[in-house]
Design a protein around this motif. Structure first.
Motif, short mmCIF file in Angstrom:
data_model
loop_
_atom_site.label_atom_id
_atom_site.label_comp_id
_atom_site.label_asym_id
_atom_site.label_seq_id
_atom_site.Cartn_x
_atom_site.Cartn_y
_atom_site.Cartn_z
N UNK A 1 0.87 -1.18 0.00
CA UNK A 1 0.00 0.00 0.00
C UNK A 1 0.90 1.23 0.00
N UNK A 2 0.78 2.05 -1.04
CA UNK A 2 1.76 3.10 -1.31
C UNK A 2 1.11 4.48 -1.24
N UNK A 3 1.84 5.44 -0.68
CA UNK A 3 1.37 6.81 -0.55
C UNK A 3 1.20 7.49 -1.91
N UNK A 4 0.30 8.47 -1.96
CA UNK A 4 0.05 9.19 -3.21
C UNK A 4 0.27 10.69 -3.04
N UNK A 5 1.13 11.06 -2.09
CA UNK A 5 1.34 12.48 -1.80
C UNK A 5 2.52 13.11 -2.51
N UNK A 6 3.28 12.34 -3.30
CA UNK A 6 4.48 12.86 -3.97
C UNK A 6 4.10 13.97 -4.96
N UNK A 7 4.82 15.09 -4.89
CA UNK A 7 4.52 16.20 -5.82
C UNK A 7 5.78 16.78 -6.45
N UNK A 8 6.88 16.05 -6.38
CA UNK A 8 8.13 16.55 -6.93
C UNK A 8 8.61 15.73 -8.12
N UNK A 9 9.57 16.26 -8.86
CA UNK A 9 10.20 15.55 -9.96
C UNK A 9 9.25 15.16 -11.06
N UNK A 10 9.56 14.03 -11.72
CA UNK A 10 8.74 13.53 -12.82
C UNK A 10 7.32 13.24 -12.37
N UNK A 11 7.17 12.62 -11.18
CA UNK A 11 5.83 12.30 -10.68
C UNK A 11 4.99 13.56 -10.49
N UNK A 12 5.60 14.60 -9.93
CA UNK A 12 4.87 15.84 -9.71
C UNK A 12 4.43 16.50 -11.01
N UNK A 13 5.29 16.46 -12.03
CA UNK A 13 4.94 17.05 -13.32
C UNK A 13 3.80 16.31 -13.98
N UNK A 14 3.84 14.96 -13.94
CA UNK A 14 2.76 14.17 -14.53
C UNK A 14 1.46 14.36 -13.76
N UNK A 15 1.59 14.47 -12.46
CA UNK A 15 0.41 14.70 -11.63
C UNK A 15 -0.24 16.04 -11.98
N UNK A 16 0.57 17.06 -12.18
CA UNK A 16 0.05 18.39 -12.47
C UNK A 16 -0.50 18.49 -13.89
N UNK A 17 0.22 17.86 -14.85
CA UNK A 17 -0.16 18.01 -16.26
C UNK A 17 -1.29 17.09 -16.70
N UNK A 18 -1.35 15.89 -16.09
CA UNK A 18 -2.32 14.90 -16.56
C UNK A 18 -3.35 14.50 -15.51
N UNK A 19 -3.18 14.97 -14.28
CA UNK A 19 -4.14 14.64 -13.25
C UNK A 19 -4.09 13.21 -12.77
N UNK A 20 -2.96 12.50 -13.01
CA UNK A 20 -2.82 11.12 -12.55
C UNK A 20 -2.22 11.12 -11.15
#
Length: 432
Positions: A143-162
């Protein structure tokens, strides 16, 4: 697990035992199959006998008829074995041989019967843990956290809403088979290209599959199929979590990537939305587990955000599984810089309002972290652990002393599972 004789090869008896163990779960079906073949053979013999008697009377004596039919059957078996060998025999025998096949069957059977373990956390610590546990069991739910907002993950989260895919990618790769070209492909990080620089191929794959399937969990399943993952990886929540930390001086630091850079001491972690609900599969996995392992990983940004998700801590409290907290080897700048083992456990209890764990696993090995690391070894302190058993062992990775060694950590966890530690806890070395 893989005992060897002096020549470096598994002995004949060891190979036989591994084959026997690997076949324990299928022998009932082999016996049923054999019985079915026998019944079919009797039926065919009965029909053949009558056919011979009606259409070819006195063609051959009865005993030669039996020999003729039996010879046809033997010829069919020989041809089928030869064909099977030509099709796949070279893949098994020409490379690693029968001993390797026995090892593979034995290992798969051993892992399939391994304990049902749920891990809760994120970051590098989770990957290290999973890499060791997969050698003991295939029944792992991370079971993994979904709070990461930095680096590649943060950019994809911001740009694509994943949901941020980075920790999920690392966990899935840690649970996959040993080094392969496909595994290296998913870890590949682009170092140039407009819009691509800094992204890993695995993150882009998860983001694309999420867009295609419309479901993040379905994207993880597809990733798992490609990498032949042992176990499964589950997001704590499908909500896009934002993390905040309230410091003792009253300052509030927003964003996971900013929390570690603050110069204060964290008083409280918060998630937004505060009522984010757990993924049902995560709750089901916890309630069905035989062991819950919390950590290792960043206490405030990787572990606590999971436990603050609605339903997670309650499920951990209500499950009958053994519950462990794996304390970090070293303190972490901006989060736990002066923490002892007991301080880590106190923070867990403060944020969940209860004692969640039965055991606390901590490192007793002594190592110099060296100048590249800003933290220091977490000091052993049994104070405040009245409701949990303290288990200590040398858990340090000698090549990277700020982290756990995957094999050492997994072995320690399995010792706890099999109750190979005293109920009163292990003696802590005075030198620690």
């Amino acid at each position: 697990m893989r005992a060897r004789n002096g020549s470096g090869r598994a002995s004949g008896w060891q190979t036989f035992i591994k084959f026997a163990y690997a076949g324990l779960g299928v022998k009932r079906w082999i016996l049923l199959w054999s019985a079915g073949i026998g019944i079919i053979a009797i039926g065919l013999a009965f029909v053949s006998k009558n056919v011979f008697d009606i259409y070819l009377p006195n063609f051959l004596p009865w005993y030669l008829e039996g020999v003729l039919i039996g010879g046809v059957g033997v010829a069919a078996v020989v041809v089928s074995i030869f064909g099977l060998y030509r099709s796949v025999g070279h893949l098994v025998l020409a490379t690693s041989g029968i001993n390797s096949l026995a090892d593979t069957l034995y290992t798969r059977r051993y892992r399939a019967r391994g304990p049902r373990i749920v891990t809760i956390g994120g970051g590098t610590g989770m990957s290290v843990l999973l890499r060791g546990l997969k050698e003991h069991t295939d029944n792992i739910s991370a079971i993994v956290t979904v709070g990461d907002d930095g680096g590649s993950s943060g950019r994809l989260r911001e740009n694509f809403g994943v949901l941020p895919p980075g920790d999920f990618r690392n966990c899935l790769i840690a649970l996959s088979d040993d080094e392969t070209l496909v595994r290296d492909l998913f870890q590949y990080r682009f170092d140039r290209g407009e819009g691509l620089e800094g992204h890993s191929f695995g993150n882009l794959f998860i983001a694309a599959m999420t867009d295609i399937t419309g479901n993040f969990e379905a994207a993880l399943e597809e990733f798992s199929r490609v990498l032949a993952v042992h176990g499964r990886v589950i997001p704590a929540t499908n909500e896009s979590l934002h993390l905040s930390a309230k410091l003792f001086d009253g300052t509030v630091v927003d964003g996971e990537s900013n929390i570690g850079n603050n110069g204060g001491v964290i008083q409280e972690m918060m998630i937004r939305p505060h009522d984010a609900a757990a993924v049902p599969a995560a709750i089901e996995a916890i309630l069905d587990a035989e062991m819950i392992v919390i950590g290792p990983g960043s206490l405030y940004t990787s572990i606590l955000p999971n436990l603050l998700v609605k339903g997670i801590a309650e499920a951990v409290l209500n499950t009958e599984a053994q519950k462990l907290y794996i304390c970090n080897v070293a303190t972490e700048q901006g989060e736990t810089i002066s923490y002892t083992v007991a301080d880590h456990v106190t923070a867990l209890q403060k944020h969940t309002g209860r004692t969640l764990v039965d055991y606390v696993v901590a490192n007793s090995g002594i190592a110099e972290l060296g100048p590249p690391f800003k933290g220091r070894l977490v000091q052993l302190d049994g104070q405040g652990l009245d409701h949990a058993t303290l288990v200590t062992a040398d858990l340090i990775d000698s090549d990277f002393p700020v982290r756990h060694d995957s094999s050492k950590l997994a072995d320690c966890i399995l010792d706890v599972y099999h109750k190979k530690v005293p109920e009163a806890g292990l003696e802590v070395s005075p030198s620690a």
